[in-house]
Design an enzyme around this catalytic site. Structure first.
Site, PDB file in Angstrom:
ATOM      1  N   LYS A 155       0.791  -0.962  -0.092  1.00 52.36           N
ATOM      2  CA  LYS A 155      -0.429   0.016   0.196  1.00 52.36           C
ATOM      3  C   LYS A 155       1.118   0.915  -0.388  1.00 52.36           C
ATOM      4  O   LYS A 155       1.747   1.063   1.060  1.00 52.36           O
ATOM      5  CB  LYS A 155      -0.838   0.021   1.382  1.00 52.36           C
ATOM      6  CG  LYS A 155      -2.140   1.222   1.504  1.00 52.36           C
ATOM      7  CD  LYS A 155      -3.022   0.564   0.812  1.00 52.36           C
ATOM      8  CE  LYS A 155      -3.889   1.858   0.262  1.00 52.36           C
ATOM      9  NZ  LYS A 155      -3.148   2.805  -0.935  1.00 52.36           N
ATOM     10  N   LYS A 186       4.610   2.348   9.150  1.00 49.18           N
ATOM     11  CA  LYS A 186       3.447   3.265   9.029  1.00 49.18           C
ATOM     12  C   LYS A 186       2.351   2.813   9.624  1.00 49.18           C
ATOM     13  O   LYS A 186       1.999   2.493   9.767  1.00 49.18           O
ATOM     14  CB  LYS A 186       3.399   4.074   7.699  1.00 49.18           C
ATOM     15  CG  LYS A 186       2.147   5.057   7.690  1.00 49.18           C
ATOM     16  CD  LYS A 186       2.123   6.146   6.635  1.00 49.18           C
ATOM     17  CE  LYS A 186       3.932   7.034   6.363  1.00 49.18           C
ATOM     18  NZ  LYS A 186       3.226   7.627   5.577  1.00 49.18           N
ATOM     19  N   LYS A 202       5.511   2.065  -3.096  1.00 50.48           N
ATOM     20  CA  LYS A 202       5.104   3.227  -3.185  1.00 50.48           C
ATOM     21  C   LYS A 202       5.878   3.226  -4.314  1.00 50.48           C
ATOM     22  O   LYS A 202       6.289   2.469  -5.870  1.00 50.48           O
ATOM     23  CB  LYS A 202       6.277   4.496  -2.346  1.00 50.48           C
ATOM     24  CG  LYS A 202       5.843   5.869  -2.013  1.00 50.48           C
ATOM     25  CD  LYS A 202       4.924   6.164  -1.650  1.00 50.48           C
ATOM     26  CE  LYS A 202       4.761   7.489  -0.964  1.00 50.48           C
ATOM     27  NZ  LYS A 202       3.728   8.158   0.330  1.00 50.48           N
ATOM     28  N   THR A 207      -5.365  12.832   6.207  1.00 50.19           N
ATOM     29  CA  THR A 207      -4.204  12.451   6.976  1.00 50.19           C
ATOM     30  C   THR A 207      -3.529  13.939   7.709  1.00 50.19           C
ATOM     31  O   THR A 207      -3.642  13.455   9.278  1.00 50.19           O
ATOM     32  CB  THR A 207      -3.138  13.190   5.739  1.00 50.19           C
ATOM     33  OG1 THR A 207      -3.182  12.448   4.272  1.00 50.19           O
ATOM     34  CG2 THR A 207      -1.438  12.816   5.745  1.00 50.19           C
ATOM     35  N   ASN A 225      -2.806  19.215  -0.269  1.00 49.71           N
ATOM     36  CA  ASN A 225      -3.422  18.048   0.474  1.00 49.71           C
ATOM     37  C   ASN A 225      -3.462  18.286   2.095  1.00 49.71           C
ATOM     38  O   ASN A 225      -4.549  18.838   2.734  1.00 49.71           O
ATOM     39  CB  ASN A 225      -3.449  16.951  -0.298  1.00 49.71           C
ATOM     40  CG  ASN A 225      -5.109  16.034   0.374  1.00 49.71           C
ATOM     41  OD1 ASN A 225      -5.331  16.078   1.589  1.00 49.71           O
ATOM     42  ND2 ASN A 225      -5.848  15.465   0.220  1.00 49.71           N
TER      43      ASN A 225
HETATM   44  P1  NAD Z   1       0.021  18.141  -2.551  1.00 46.68           P
HETATM   45  O1  NAD Z   1       1.076  18.061  -3.360  1.00 46.68           O
HETATM   46  O2  NAD Z   1      -1.108  18.562  -2.131  1.00 46.68           O
HETATM   47  O3  NAD Z   1       1.015  19.437  -1.002  1.00 46.68           O
HETATM   48  C1  NAD Z   1       2.788  20.135  -1.463  1.00 46.68           C
HETATM   49  C2  NAD Z   1       2.838  20.766  -1.291  1.00 46.68           C
HETATM   50  O4  NAD Z   1       4.297  21.238  -0.801  1.00 46.68           O
HETATM   51  C3  NAD Z   1       1.798  22.374  -1.845  1.00 46.68           C
HETATM   52  O5  NAD Z   1       1.189  23.414  -1.595  1.00 46.68           O
HETATM   53  C4  NAD Z   1       3.345  22.969  -2.282  1.00 46.68           C
HETATM   54  O6  NAD Z   1       3.430  23.699  -2.830  1.00 46.68           O
HETATM   55  C5  NAD Z   1       4.182  22.501  -1.175  1.00 46.68           C
HETATM   56  N1  NAD Z   1       5.148  22.533  -1.538  1.00 46.68           N
HETATM   57  C6  NAD Z   1       6.725  21.993  -2.148  1.00 46.68           C
HETATM   58  N2  NAD Z   1       7.916  21.917  -2.154  1.00 46.68           N
HETATM   59  C7  NAD Z   1       7.945  22.846  -1.448  1.00 46.68           C
HETATM   60  C8  NAD Z   1       8.892  23.833  -0.599  1.00 46.68           C
HETATM   61  N3  NAD Z   1      10.669  23.249  -1.021  1.00 46.68           N
HETATM   62  N4  NAD Z   1       8.819  24.616   0.227  1.00 46.68           N
HETATM   63  C9  NAD Z   1       7.844  24.716   0.556  1.00 46.68           C
HETATM   64  N5  NAD Z   1       6.316  24.476  -0.279  1.00 46.68           N
HETATM   65  C10 NAD Z   1       6.480  23.076  -0.819  1.00 46.68           C
HETATM   66  O7  NAD Z   1       1.057  16.958  -1.547  1.00 46.68           O
HETATM   67  P2  NAD Z   1       1.002  16.387   0.017  1.00 46.68           P
HETATM   68  O8  NAD Z   1      -0.394  14.940  -0.407  1.00 46.68           O
HETATM   69  O9  NAD Z   1      -0.489  17.351   0.730  1.00 46.68           O
HETATM   70  O10 NAD Z   1       2.036  15.944   0.619  1.00 46.68           O
HETATM   71  C11 NAD Z   1       2.303  16.804   0.965  1.00 46.68           C
HETATM   72  C12 NAD Z   1       2.827  16.121   2.253  1.00 46.68           C
HETATM   73  O11 NAD Z   1       3.089  15.139   2.964  1.00 46.68           O
HETATM   74  C13 NAD Z   1       4.523  14.638   0.917  1.00 46.68           C
HETATM   75  O12 NAD Z   1       5.534  14.454   1.780  1.00 46.68           O
HETATM   76  C14 NAD Z   1       3.464  13.819   1.343  1.00 46.68           C
HETATM   77  O13 NAD Z   1       4.448  12.487   0.750  1.00 46.68           O
HETATM   78  C15 NAD Z   1       2.858  12.885   2.832  1.00 46.68           C
HETATM   79  N6  NAD Z   1       1.377  13.329   3.190  1.00 46.68           N
HETATM   80  C16 NAD Z   1       0.452  12.994   2.428  1.00 46.68           C
HETATM   81  C17 NAD Z   1      -0.488  12.687   2.647  1.00 46.68           C
HETATM   82  C18 NAD Z   1      -1.808  12.772   1.305  1.00 46.68           C
HETATM   83  O14 NAD Z   1      -3.089  12.374   2.238  1.00 46.68           O
HETATM   84  N7  NAD Z   1      -2.244  13.829   0.595  1.00 46.68           N
HETATM   85  C19 NAD Z   1      -0.461  10.810   3.291  1.00 46.68           C
HETATM   86  C20 NAD Z   1       0.819  11.614   3.694  1.00 46.68           C
HETATM   87  C21 NAD Z   1       2.030  11.342   3.949  1.00 46.68           C
END
Ligand code: NAD
Length: 425
Positions: free
Chosen positions: A66, A90, A102, A186, A217
């Site tokens: 997953k 996790k 992944k 999340t 997100n």
């Molecule tokens: P997303 O693409 O929706 O958002 C990422 C955000 O980070 C965007 O606003 C982008 O502009 C910003 N960003 C990118 N580079 C940046 C930087 N250098 N400085 C500041 N901001 C920056 O992605 P997401 O789904 O929110 O995921 C973000 C993190 O959370 C990732 O590490 C992802 O693996 C982790 N995560 C997400 C989920 C989920 O359900 N969405 C679950 C577990 C972990």
């Protein structure tokens, strides 16, 4: 040091602390299967471009693989291996019956048209279709992938297999087998843990200053939830930069502004259309991502990408508590420095596990073809996150170590139990 090596080092450290059987550590340090594909895509201009894609299936000891799929120009195999490994841990931390995987494609999706994005996603799905499936490996959204992309994957996979197979991915829209509560899961999971971790501090939400890096997100939903619970979110940022408002940001308006302008960095101009001061005379200012990490605050939420706080800037971080909604946002050096400075870090494999937990709920609902109301999802998530916090905290207390090590130890105990019962070690 690569993100994967960093992850292996964490595993080794946890194994040492708990005096784990060396074979368990060796087993878990090697992904089961690594898939690398070339994805030919006919671009809108008629030319064919090849994109490089990956899927790493790290461990299915506790259930089907997953983990999300990331579209980013900097994706690489080492990163995907690290993220797949973290998924195994996790799922074990929150004790859901899934393994770790992944995927990713090296692409800047913002440079593709919608039609190109769809063709690329379908071609990638066709390449990995022999290796995924509702009982085998279940991808999900990650950075730059969303419900639309999951819909294309589920549709393409169902077409190839000649049967409906909604459970092949999670993070789907509601009208196509998604779960209520998945979008904000999340962030919500992270907030449940955050509240447990700060319960005994006696600080009121309105006196708690929160800074959030990453406004996608995970980050934007966290800001929204915390604001609705009375916390003072004083700074947020995305890849273009951030804003800081001493009195607090109006999060709902900031989200709208980002939708309209493309970045929160645009959302400070007083008196113009996007005016984000919350009180008369309280002005917001633009800041860089570097400045954001060093702001005076109580809680720093990292929800962008990996390696944002490193040996170089860890000494400048002023927050007393860090919530890792992103995966791997601290490098090893930063982790050590922050621990020495007494900063509490709620580690990624616990802090952001709400996402995979509600993905699991989505998959369960798909398998049953019966869907739960949102409050049921919320309650089930809360129960799992609070219990997981208690287990991680107990492990870190038992071994007098950090919460990160407590989380790895909790997961290792569960993984080792299965390996032993199945005579794998
Ligand atoms: P997303 O693409 O929706 O958002 C990422 C955000 O980070 C965007 O606003 C982008 O502009 C910003 N960003 C990118 N580079 C940046 C930087 N250098 N400085 C500041 N901001 C920056 O992605 P997401 O789904 O929110 O995921 C973000 C993190 O959370 C990732 O590490 C992802 O693996 C982790 N995560 C997400 C989920 C989920 O359900 N969405 C679950 C577990 C972990």
């Amino acid at each position: 040091m690569s993100f994967f090596q960093n992850t292996l080092d964490l595993i080794e450290k946890a194994a040492d602390i708990m005096k784990l059987d060396g074979d368990v550590q060796t087993m878990i340090s090697h992904p089961n299967r690594i898939i690398q594909v070339s994805i030919p895509v006919k671009m809108d201009n008629g030319q064919t471009r090849i994109f490089e894609g990956f899927r790493v299936q790290h461990s299915n000891l506790r259930g089907p693989y997953k983990g999300g799929i990331r579209y980013h120009q900097d994706v690489n195999m080492e990163e995907v291996k690290a993220l797949a490994t973290l998924m195994t841990f996790k799922c074990a931390v929150v004790d859901i019956p899934l393994g770790g995987g992944k995927g990713g494609i090296i692409v800047n999706p913002k440079e593709l048209s919608n039609a190109e994005l769809e063709r690329m996603t379908r071609a990638y799905t066709a390449q990995i279709a022999p290796f995924i499936g509702p009982d085998i490996d279940i991808p999900a959204p990650d950075v730059n992938t969303d419900g639309q992309i999951m819909t294309w994957i589920a549709d393409e996979y169902s077409r190839i297999k000649q049967r409906p197979a909604l459970g092949v991915v999670t993070g789907k829209p509601l009208f196509f087998g998604g779960s209520l509560g998945r979008n904000r899961a999340t962030a919500q999971g992270g907030v449940f843990v955050l509240k447990e971790a700060t319960k005994d501090l006696g600080k009121k939400p309105e006196d708690t200053r929160v800074v959030i890096q990453g406004f996608g997100n995970a980050g934007a939903h966290a800001a929204e939830i915390l604001e609705s619970e009375g916390y003072r979110v004083v700074a947020v940022s995305d890849s273009k930069g951030g804003i800081y408002c001493h009195e607090g940001i109006h999060v709902v308006r900031a989200i709208k502004c980002k939708e309209e302008t493309g970045s929160v960095h645009e959302c400070t101009v007083v008196g113009k259309k996007f005016d984000y001061h919350v009180e008369e005379g309280a002005v917001c200012e633009r800041i860089t991502n570097e400045q954001l990490l060093e702001l005076e605050c109580d809680i720093l939420i990292l929800s962008a990408l990996e390696n944002q706080v490193t040996g170089k800037n860890a000494h400048q971080v002023k927050a007393k508590l860090i919530l890792e909604l992103a995966n791997g946002p601290l490098d090893a050096e930063a982790d050590t420095i922050l621990a020495e400075r007494g900063v509490t870090v709620i580690p990624d494999i616990l802090a952001n596990a709400g996402g995979v937990t509600v993905s699991y709920f989505e998959w369960v609902q798909n398998q049953m073809n019966y869907y739960w109301p949102e409050d049921e999802v919320h309650e089930r998530l809360q129960k799992i996150m609070v219990q997981s916090w208690e287990h991680v905290k107990a492990a870190s207390d038992k071994y007098s170590t950090t919460l990160r090590m407590g989380a790895f130890i909790t997961a290792f105990e569960r993984l080792a139990e299965v390996m032993k019962a199945r005579s794998i070690v």
